[in-house]
Design a protein around this motif. Structure first.
Motif, PDB file in Angstrom:
ATOM      1  N   LYS A  70       0.832  -1.203   0.000  1.00  0.00           N
ATOM      2  CA  LYS A  70       0.000   0.000   0.000  1.00  0.00           C
ATOM      3  C   LYS A  70       0.867   1.254   0.000  1.00  0.00           C
ATOM      4  CE  LYS A  70      -3.748   2.325   2.483  1.00  0.00           C
ATOM      5  NZ  LYS A  70      -3.590   3.465   1.632  1.00  0.00           N
ATOM      6  N   GLN A  71       1.934   1.247   0.789  1.00  0.00           N
ATOM      7  CA  GLN A  71       2.835   2.394   0.837  1.00  0.00           C
ATOM      8  C   GLN A  71       3.492   2.609  -0.523  1.00  0.00           C
ATOM      9  OE1 GLN A  71       3.204   4.578   3.381  1.00  0.00           O
ATOM     10  NE2 GLN A  71       4.416   5.769   1.944  1.00  0.00           N
ATOM     11  N   LYS A  72       3.881   1.516  -1.181  1.00  0.00           N
ATOM     12  CA  LYS A  72       4.488   1.608  -2.509  1.00  0.00           C
ATOM     13  C   LYS A  72       3.494   2.217  -3.498  1.00  0.00           C
ATOM     14  CE  LYS A  72       6.374  -1.191  -6.210  1.00  0.00           C
ATOM     15  NZ  LYS A  72       6.509  -2.530  -6.740  1.00  0.00           N
ATOM     16  N   ASN A  73       2.233   1.754  -3.452  1.00  0.00           N
ATOM     17  CA  ASN A  73       1.189   2.308  -4.331  1.00  0.00           C
ATOM     18  C   ASN A  73       0.948   3.783  -4.041  1.00  0.00           C
ATOM     19  OD1 ASN A  73       0.860  -0.157  -5.578  1.00  0.00           O
ATOM     20  ND2 ASN A  73      -0.998  -0.693  -4.458  1.00  0.00           N
ATOM     21  N   ASP A  74       0.932   4.141  -2.766  1.00  0.00           N
ATOM     22  CA  ASP A  74       0.749   5.550  -2.383  1.00  0.00           C
ATOM     23  C   ASP A  74       1.895   6.408  -2.911  1.00  0.00           C
ATOM     24  OD1 ASP A  74      -1.590   4.889  -1.087  1.00  0.00           O
ATOM     25  OD2 ASP A  74      -0.725   4.971   0.929  1.00  0.00           O
ATOM     26  N   ASP A  75       3.107   5.920  -2.762  1.00  0.00           N
ATOM     27  CA  ASP A  75       4.272   6.665  -3.245  1.00  0.00           C
ATOM     28  C   ASP A  75       4.233   6.834  -4.762  1.00  0.00           C
ATOM     29  OD1 ASP A  75       5.167   6.828  -0.646  1.00  0.00           O
ATOM     30  OD2 ASP A  75       6.658   5.219  -0.851  1.00  0.00           O
ATOM     31  N   GLU A  76       3.847   5.770  -5.477  1.00  0.00           N
ATOM     32  CA  GLU A  76       3.742   5.844  -6.936  1.00  0.00           C
ATOM     33  C   GLU A  76       2.672   6.852  -7.352  1.00  0.00           C
ATOM     34  OE1 GLU A  76       3.191   2.000  -8.744  1.00  0.00           O
ATOM     35  OE2 GLU A  76       4.863   1.169  -7.609  1.00  0.00           O
ATOM     36  N   PHE A  77       1.540   6.822  -6.652  1.00  0.00           N
ATOM     37  CA  PHE A  77       0.475   7.755  -6.993  1.00  0.00           C
ATOM     38  C   PHE A  77       0.903   9.197  -6.735  1.00  0.00           C
ATOM     39  CE2 PHE A  77      -3.144  10.402  -5.873  1.00  0.00           C
ATOM     40  CZ  PHE A  77      -3.810  10.366  -7.082  1.00  0.00           C
ATOM     41  N   ARG A 108     -10.227   9.779  -9.622  1.00  0.00           N
ATOM     42  CA  ARG A 108     -10.547   8.703 -10.569  1.00  0.00           C
ATOM     43  C   ARG A 108      -9.292   7.916 -10.954  1.00  0.00           C
ATOM     44  NH1 ARG A 108     -15.622  10.035 -13.701  1.00  0.00           N
ATOM     45  NH2 ARG A 108     -16.892  10.849 -11.998  1.00  0.00           N
ATOM     46  N   VAL A 109      -8.197   8.626 -11.146  1.00  0.00           N
ATOM     47  CA  VAL A 109      -6.945   7.955 -11.477  1.00  0.00           C
ATOM     48  C   VAL A 109      -6.559   7.024 -10.333  1.00  0.00           C
ATOM     49  CG1 VAL A 109      -4.452   8.302 -11.798  1.00  0.00           C
ATOM     50  CG2 VAL A 109      -6.088   9.721 -13.058  1.00  0.00           C
ATOM     51  N   ARG A 110      -6.608   7.547  -9.114  1.00  0.00           N
ATOM     52  CA  ARG A 110      -6.240   6.758  -7.930  1.00  0.00           C
ATOM     53  C   ARG A 110      -7.127   5.523  -7.792  1.00  0.00           C
ATOM     54  NH1 ARG A 110      -2.860   4.949  -4.335  1.00  0.00           N
ATOM     55  NH2 ARG A 110      -3.492   5.073  -2.184  1.00  0.00           N
ATOM     56  N   TYR A 156      -6.448  -1.674 -13.886  1.00  0.00           N
ATOM     57  CA  TYR A 156      -6.099  -1.968 -15.271  1.00  0.00           C
ATOM     58  C   TYR A 156      -4.787  -2.716 -15.408  1.00  0.00           C
ATOM     59  CZ  TYR A 156      -9.916   1.108 -16.479  1.00  0.00           C
ATOM     60  OH  TYR A 156     -11.156   1.670 -16.598  1.00  0.00           O
ATOM     61  N   GLY A 157      -3.993  -2.767 -14.366  1.00  0.00           N
ATOM     62  CA  GLY A 157      -2.718  -3.457 -14.441  1.00  0.00           C
ATOM     63  C   GLY A 157      -1.689  -2.665 -15.215  1.00  0.00           C
ATOM     64  N   SER A 158      -1.902  -2.545 -16.511  1.00  0.00           N
ATOM     65  CA  SER A 158      -0.945  -1.810 -17.332  1.00  0.00           C
ATOM     66  C   SER A 158      -1.709  -0.854 -18.235  1.00  0.00           C
ATOM     67  CB  SER A 158      -0.117  -2.815 -18.126  1.00  0.00           C
ATOM     68  OG  SER A 158      -0.050  -2.523 -19.471  1.00  0.00           O
ATOM     69  N   ILE A 159      -1.279   0.369 -18.238  1.00  0.00           N
ATOM     70  CA  ILE A 159      -1.881   1.397 -19.083  1.00  0.00           C
ATOM     71  C   ILE A 159      -0.814   1.811 -20.078  1.00  0.00           C
ATOM     72  CG2 ILE A 159      -2.852   3.709 -19.127  1.00  0.00           C
ATOM     73  CD1 ILE A 159      -3.874   3.110 -16.262  1.00  0.00           C
ATOM     74  N   ASN A 160      -1.149   1.735 -21.369  1.00  0.00           N
ATOM     75  CA  ASN A 160      -0.144   2.006 -22.400  1.00  0.00           C
ATOM     76  C   ASN A 160       0.452   3.396 -22.287  1.00  0.00           C
ATOM     77  OD1 ASN A 160      -0.468  -0.518 -23.449  1.00  0.00           O
ATOM     78  ND2 ASN A 160      -1.980   0.103 -24.962  1.00  0.00           N
ATOM     79  N   ASN A 161      -0.383   4.407 -22.214  1.00  0.00           N
ATOM     80  CA  ASN A 161       0.123   5.776 -22.137  1.00  0.00           C
ATOM     81  C   ASN A 161      -0.597   6.480 -20.996  1.00  0.00           C
ATOM     82  OD1 ASN A 161       0.884   8.445 -22.471  1.00  0.00           O
ATOM     83  ND2 ASN A 161       0.972   8.257 -24.700  1.00  0.00           N
ATOM     84  N   LEU A 162       0.069   6.547 -19.870  1.00  0.00           N
ATOM     85  CA  LEU A 162      -0.524   7.095 -18.656  1.00  0.00           C
ATOM     86  C   LEU A 162      -0.969   8.543 -18.845  1.00  0.00           C
ATOM     87  CD1 LEU A 162      -1.187   6.579 -15.664  1.00  0.00           C
ATOM     88  CD2 LEU A 162       1.106   7.391 -15.126  1.00  0.00           C
ATOM     89  N   ARG A 163      -0.114   9.366 -19.484  1.00  0.00           N
ATOM     90  CA  ARG A 163      -0.460  10.783 -19.675  1.00  0.00           C
ATOM     91  C   ARG A 163      -1.738  10.932 -20.485  1.00  0.00           C
ATOM     92  NH1 ARG A 163       3.975  14.692 -21.775  1.00  0.00           N
ATOM     93  NH2 ARG A 163       3.402  13.646 -23.677  1.00  0.00           N
ATOM     94  N   THR A 164      -1.837  10.181 -21.560  1.00  0.00           N
ATOM     95  CA  THR A 164      -3.016  10.269 -22.416  1.00  0.00           C
ATOM     96  C   THR A 164      -4.252   9.825 -21.647  1.00  0.00           C
ATOM     97  OG1 THR A 164      -1.652   9.857 -24.363  1.00  0.00           O
ATOM     98  CG2 THR A 164      -4.015   9.493 -24.602  1.00  0.00           C
ATOM     99  N   TRP A 165      -4.132   8.764 -20.884  1.00  0.00           N
ATOM    100  CA  TRP A 165      -5.257   8.250 -20.112  1.00  0.00           C
ATOM    101  C   TRP A 165      -5.727   9.289 -19.092  1.00  0.00           C
ATOM    102  CZ3 TRP A 165      -5.289   6.121 -14.879  1.00  0.00           C
ATOM    103  CH2 TRP A 165      -6.476   5.454 -14.558  1.00  0.00           C
ATOM    104  N   ILE A 166      -4.793   9.923 -18.395  1.00  0.00           N
ATOM    105  CA  ILE A 166      -5.143  10.943 -17.398  1.00  0.00           C
ATOM    106  C   ILE A 166      -5.834  12.129 -18.075  1.00  0.00           C
ATOM    107  CG2 ILE A 166      -4.201  12.644 -15.777  1.00  0.00           C
ATOM    108  CD1 ILE A 166      -2.052  10.517 -15.056  1.00  0.00           C
TER     109      ILE A 166
END
Length: 167
Positions: free
Chosen positions: A5-12, A47-49, A55-65
């Motif tokens: 959870k801490q790793k996910n929080d840091d990534e977010f 919504r991103v969080r 989704y596991g893997s998102i091809n282009n994170l910037r575009t998705w956001i």
């Protein structure tokens, strides 16, 4: 479990810090209201969080956001039957936006640029300048052919050259 959870929080947090400014200015170009843009930006990252790990893997994170931000902004405009603000209100909102992240920018020029462009042009300009997106990425976000994006951006550059002659 706690380390995960801490790793996910840091990534977010890294994602948020990297994309909050481009998302904000992109939303400002659509909504023309600093406070509303801030609200929709926060909703975008909620919504991103909520969905990023589904989704596991998102091809282009910037575009998705940016697609999330755009859809929320368009929904907001549709739901509220948002009316365009007058020139003075836009100036006030852009000046407020410039102060949000303490950018050292000539706010008069930003106001002129944003007001000089049509809504479509403002959206393309904001994605390219504030979001640092390529024409291909803008094409994906807006669902417009890449050639059309390039053509419109060349028109935007011509308009801006004319505007910059004043300065």
């Amino acid at each position: 479990m706690h380390d995960e959870k801490q790793k996910n929080d840091d990534e977010f947090i890294k994602i948020y810090m990297k994309y909050k400014t481009p998302v904000y200015f992109y939303l400002l170009s659509i909504l023309k209201d600093a406070g509303l843009s801030e609200d929709i930006m926060q909703e975008t990252f909620i919504r991103v969080r909520t969905n990023i790990y589904k989704y596991g893997s998102i091809n282009n994170l910037r575009t998705w956001i940016m697609k999330i931000a755009r859809n929320l902004a368009l929904n907001c405009l549709r739901d509220r039957k948002f009316e365009l603000l007058n020139y003075e209100e836009i100036n006030a909102n852009v000046e407020e936006a410039v102060n949000v992240d303490e950018f050292v920018t000539d706010s008069i020029m930003i106001n002129d640029v944003l007001n000089y462009l049509s809504n479509d042009e403002r959206e393309i300009f904001s994605l390219h300048v504030f979001g640092c997106y390529t024409h291909r990425e803008i094409s994906q976000i807006l669902n417009i052919p890449q050639g059309t994006i390039r053509w419109k951006y060349s028109i935007i550059k011509k308009k801006l050259r004319e505007l910059l002659k004043k300065y």
